[in-house]
Design a protein around this motif. Structure first.
Motif, short mmCIF file in Angstrom:
data_model
loop_
_atom_site.label_atom_id
_atom_site.label_comp_id
_atom_site.label_asym_id
_atom_site.label_seq_id
_atom_site.Cartn_x
_atom_site.Cartn_y
_atom_site.Cartn_z
N ARG A 171 -7.10 -6.99 -11.95
CA ARG A 171 -5.87 -7.54 -11.37
C ARG A 171 -4.73 -6.52 -11.43
O ARG A 171 -4.00 -6.33 -10.45
CB ARG A 171 -5.49 -8.82 -12.10
N GLU A 184 -11.09 -8.83 -16.03
CA GLU A 184 -10.27 -9.44 -14.99
C GLU A 184 -8.84 -8.93 -15.05
O GLU A 184 -8.20 -8.68 -14.02
CB GLU A 184 -10.30 -10.96 -15.16
N CYS A 185 -8.32 -8.75 -16.26
CA CYS A 185 -6.98 -8.19 -16.42
C CYS A 185 -6.90 -6.79 -15.81
O CYS A 185 -5.94 -6.46 -15.11
CB CYS A 185 -6.61 -8.16 -17.90
#
Length: 231
Positions: free
Chosen positions: A158, A154-155
């Motif tokens: 994003r 997810e990092c």
């Protein structure tokens, strides 16, 4: 078979070279050796499992040298991806591990913890061909320590800014970190060099690659090795 995995290639070779052909299956993953051993049990002593790195194939298979053929099926195996606790997948949550040998060496989390942003970006660019490596690396370093593959993915998604891509935004980043953790290109280079002393004259080597980095590397090394002979 320098990258035994689930034993599919070994099974095909054993079937084709019967009744006297023998296959030495090498893998650093004890789970793969156990699964392949069960699959290939019917072949008896014609299958010889050996635990180790395929870059050391010349030493690991020296008792059977010279050999008629050598096959390398590069990259991560399906069982490694399917088991979330191995830390290879960004589809299922697990520890940030990615080691093909779960019993030793540096995990992905440990690798990330000791690198600075520039060094990590270099890995993402070199091994993942990730064009947005700098911004992704900075975000990963800022979020340390990492204990969850889903959180890491997810990092990356994003921070990368990718929108609407056909592949997950973390694909190249996870590939790059996995290659670095397992020294996959170093292993491949050593195995290609070892083939010269391991294969008998007229022997064959087959390499199955899954991304352009490996593909270019193998083709370049084959061109360099063409015509060479061991002393």
């Amino acid at each position: 078979d320098g990258t035994l995995g689930g034993g599919g290639h070994a099974e095909g070779i054993l079937t084709a070279c019967g009744p006297d052909g023998l296959v030495v299956g090498i893998d650093r993953d004890p789970n793969a050796l156990a699964a392949a051993g069960q699959r290939l049990a019917a072949f008896g002593d014609r299958f010889q499992p050996v635990r180790g790195r395929f870059g050391d194939v010349a030493q690991l298979a020296s008792a059977w040298a010279p050999v008629d053929g050598l096959v390398l099926d590069l990259g991560v195996s399906s069982p490694q991806l399917d088991h979330a606790d191995r830390g290879f997948s960004f589809q299922h949550d697990g520890p940030v591990d990615m080691r093909m040998d779960p019993d030793g060496g540096e995990s992905a989390a440990q690798l990330i913890d000791r690198l600075d942003a520039d060094a990590l970006a270099d890995i993402l660019y070199r091994f993942g061909e990730e064009p947005r490596s700098r911004r992704i690396a900075r975000a990963i370093i800022a979020g340390r320590p990492w204990t969850s593959t889903l959180a890491l993915a997810e990092c990356v998604a994003r921070s990368s800014g990718y929108r609407g891509s056909r592949t997950h935004p973390a694909t190249r980043t996870f590939q790059a970190i996995r290659i670095a953790v397992n020294d996959e290109l170093g292993e491949l280079e050593r195995a290609l060099e070892a083939a010269l002393e391991l294969l008998r004259p007229g022997g064959r080597m087959a390499v199955i690659s899954f991304h352009s980095l490996e593909d270019r590397f193998v083709k370049q090394r084959f061109r360099e090795l063409a015509g060479r002979r061991t002393p």
